[in-house]
Scaffold this active site. Structure first.
Site, mmCIF file in Angstrom:
data_model
loop_
_atom_site.group_PDB
_atom_site.id
_atom_site.type_symbol
_atom_site.label_atom_id
_atom_site.label_comp_id
_atom_site.label_asym_id
_atom_site.label_seq_id
_atom_site.Cartn_x
_atom_site.Cartn_y
_atom_site.Cartn_z
ATOM 1 N N HIS A 291 0.832 -1.204 0.000
ATOM 2 C CA HIS A 291 0.000 0.000 0.000
ATOM 3 C C HIS A 291 0.870 1.260 0.000
ATOM 4 O O HIS A 291 0.574 2.240 -0.702
ATOM 5 C CB HIS A 291 -0.926 0.001 1.218
ATOM 6 C CG HIS A 291 -2.055 -0.973 1.121
ATOM 7 N ND1 HIS A 291 -1.885 -2.328 1.272
ATOM 8 C CD2 HIS A 291 -3.388 -0.790 0.894
ATOM 9 C CE1 HIS A 291 -3.052 -2.940 1.137
ATOM 10 N NE2 HIS A 291 -3.990 -2.028 0.915
ATOM 11 N N HIS A 334 0.376 -2.684 9.536
ATOM 12 C CA HIS A 334 1.771 -2.890 9.135
ATOM 13 C C HIS A 334 2.668 -2.362 10.242
ATOM 14 O O HIS A 334 2.336 -1.377 10.913
ATOM 15 C CB HIS A 334 2.101 -2.154 7.831
ATOM 16 C CG HIS A 334 1.835 -2.957 6.598
ATOM 17 N ND1 HIS A 334 2.653 -3.993 6.189
ATOM 18 C CD2 HIS A 334 0.849 -2.874 5.672
ATOM 19 C CE1 HIS A 334 2.178 -4.516 5.066
ATOM 20 N NE2 HIS A 334 1.077 -3.856 4.730
ATOM 21 N N ASP A 338 7.913 -1.722 7.965
ATOM 22 C CA ASP A 338 7.355 -2.057 6.644
ATOM 23 C C ASP A 338 7.141 -0.799 5.802
ATOM 24 O O ASP A 338 7.435 -0.769 4.602
ATOM 25 C CB ASP A 338 6.007 -2.778 6.794
ATOM 26 C CG ASP A 338 6.093 -4.021 7.654
ATOM 27 O OD1 ASP A 338 7.211 -4.510 7.851
ATOM 28 O OD2 ASP A 338 5.043 -4.485 8.126
#
Length: 419
Positions: A291, A334, A338
């Site tokens: 994302h 996350h 990350d």
């Protein structure tokens, strides 16, 4: 093409006029090194000037294209100045000689040619016809698209494989994270992240449709996004992290049921890998965040290939990107590492690729060019070798009918070139 009247004034051109001429002839890469050049300086350029900085760092053809254009400029100036044929010194007039009977004979031709002209061979050097500076090459774009698609499919396969290795949250609790220590989880935050991502992708797609050189730019997008997802496959596989929060409800493990895994992979691909579509309920795809990759990359492409004067548009897209990334962490979907790793790899790959694409000298492998040592340099050369210089931010109306200006009811086809 410049008009004949303008040609007469080449030597009086200002630096701004020189820059306009360079842009008209699709040579924007020379605008900066020749920024202080007048028209007289321009026509005095020689081959030797391209062997020294800064010009030697701009062009890989030793300035041959620019020198050919300057020669054409000189010839057009010369032809305009002598178009009436009486200033070249070759016009001579015959003399009427009287006959003995008092009449006049035909004119004696001083050079034996009719009308008193003499025939001469004049060699005028003309530049050879050149290919477009920005060829479309849709075949290469299709190849780049297939590469990106393959990497995306491979990523979904890898998510399914890694999902089987994720330890249960009851056995291996989430790892400590500084962001999670200071911010409580907000349940709806991840939906905001995905909505922002879809808005940015939609804006980029609309902007791409209006681009003149959409083939080149989409080729770059596919190459970069494909490589980023390929890297993500590697990082996910080599290190499997536990779920970042106790709120995760991972789908059951299949324990070697390949038919069920294929169905799960197809469902993930059909849903675009988004949780908001209900297609992503697997765990393990943490290092690094896909994302964050899309939120960052779409903003970078929107900003790079839109006019600089649309600063408000850039700020809106930046805000969408930043809020989306913050919501990833706020949702505790996350780990912070990350997001940090995803942002770092995405921005560096984008900047490296475009630096190499915009500098002709970096498209040639040499001992001095350390960027040529990256593993994707050969594919990069293949995709970019025919693109000469910086791709202009040119826009055109893609539909067959013209745009209608509502205030004046004037039909026009718009072409914007903002560099």
């Amino acid at each position: 093409m410049l008009s004949a009247s303008t040609m007469k004034e080449v030597v009086y051109w200002s630096p701004k006029k020189v820059a306009d001429w360079l842009l008209e002839n699709a040579m924007p890469e020379y605008c900066e090194p020749l920024g202080h050049f007048t028209g007289q300086d321009l026509i005095n350029l020689t081959q030797e000037d391209f062997t020294k900085p800064p010009l030697c760092r701009v062009s890989s053809d030793n300035g041959q294209r620019l020198l050919d254009m300057i020669e054409t400029l000189k010839m057009e100036h010369h032809i305009e100045a002598h178009k009436n044929g009486h200033a070249n010194g070759h016009l001579s007039i015959g003399v009427d000689i009287p006959n003995p009977d008092g009449s006049f004979s035909i004119k004696i031709k001083p050079n034996g040619m009719p009308n008193g002209f003499r025939k001469e061979m004049i060699k005028i050097p003309m530049p050879e016809p050149e290919r477009s500076q920005y060829p479309m090459e849709w075949g290469k774009t299709l190849l780049a698209f297939l590469y990106a698609l393959s990497c995306f499919v491979l990523t979904t396969v890898m998510i399914s494989v890694v999902h089987e290795r994720v330890p249960p949250k009851e056995v291996q609790p989430p790892l400590p994270d500084t962001f999670f220590d200071h911010f409580n989880r907000v349940q709806w935050a991840f939906s905001i992240c995905e909505i922002n991502g879809m808005i940015l992708v939609g804006l980029w797609l609309f902007q791409w449709l209006l681009l003149k050189y959409k083939s080149i730019i989409s080729r770059r997008f596919f190459c970069i996004v494909g490589t980023l997802y390929l890297y993500r496959c590697i990082t996910m596989y080599v290190t499997t992290l536990p779920v970042p929060g106790m709120h995760f409800n991972c789908s059951p493990k299949l324990f070697g049921d390949w038919e069920a895994q294929v169905r799960r992979i197809m469902k993930l691909i059909a849903g675009g890998g988004l949780s908001i579509t209900g297609s992503h309920n697997m765990c393990g795809d943490y290092l690094y965040s896909g994302h964050t990759v899309m939120l960052t990359l779409t903003y970078l492409f929107i900003k790079e290939y839109s006019p600089r004067r649309l600063w408000w548009y850039h700020w809106i897209c930046w805000l969408l990107s930043v809020v989306g990334i913050f919501c990833i962490l706020l949702a505790h979907d996350h780990y912070t590492v990350d997001v940090v790793v995803a942002y770092y790899i995405t921005t560096r790959l984008f900047w490296w690729y475009h630096t190499m694409a915009n500098q002709q000298v970096l498209k040639e492998a040499s001992q001095m060019n350390l960027l040529a040592r990256v593993w994707w340099y050969r594919p990069f050369q293949y995709f970019e070798k025919n693109v000469q210089g910086i791709v202009p931010r040119s826009y055109h109306w893609p539909l067959p009918w013209p745009v209608v200006h509502l205030s004046r009811q004037v039909k026009y086809s718009r072409l914007v070139n903002d560099t």
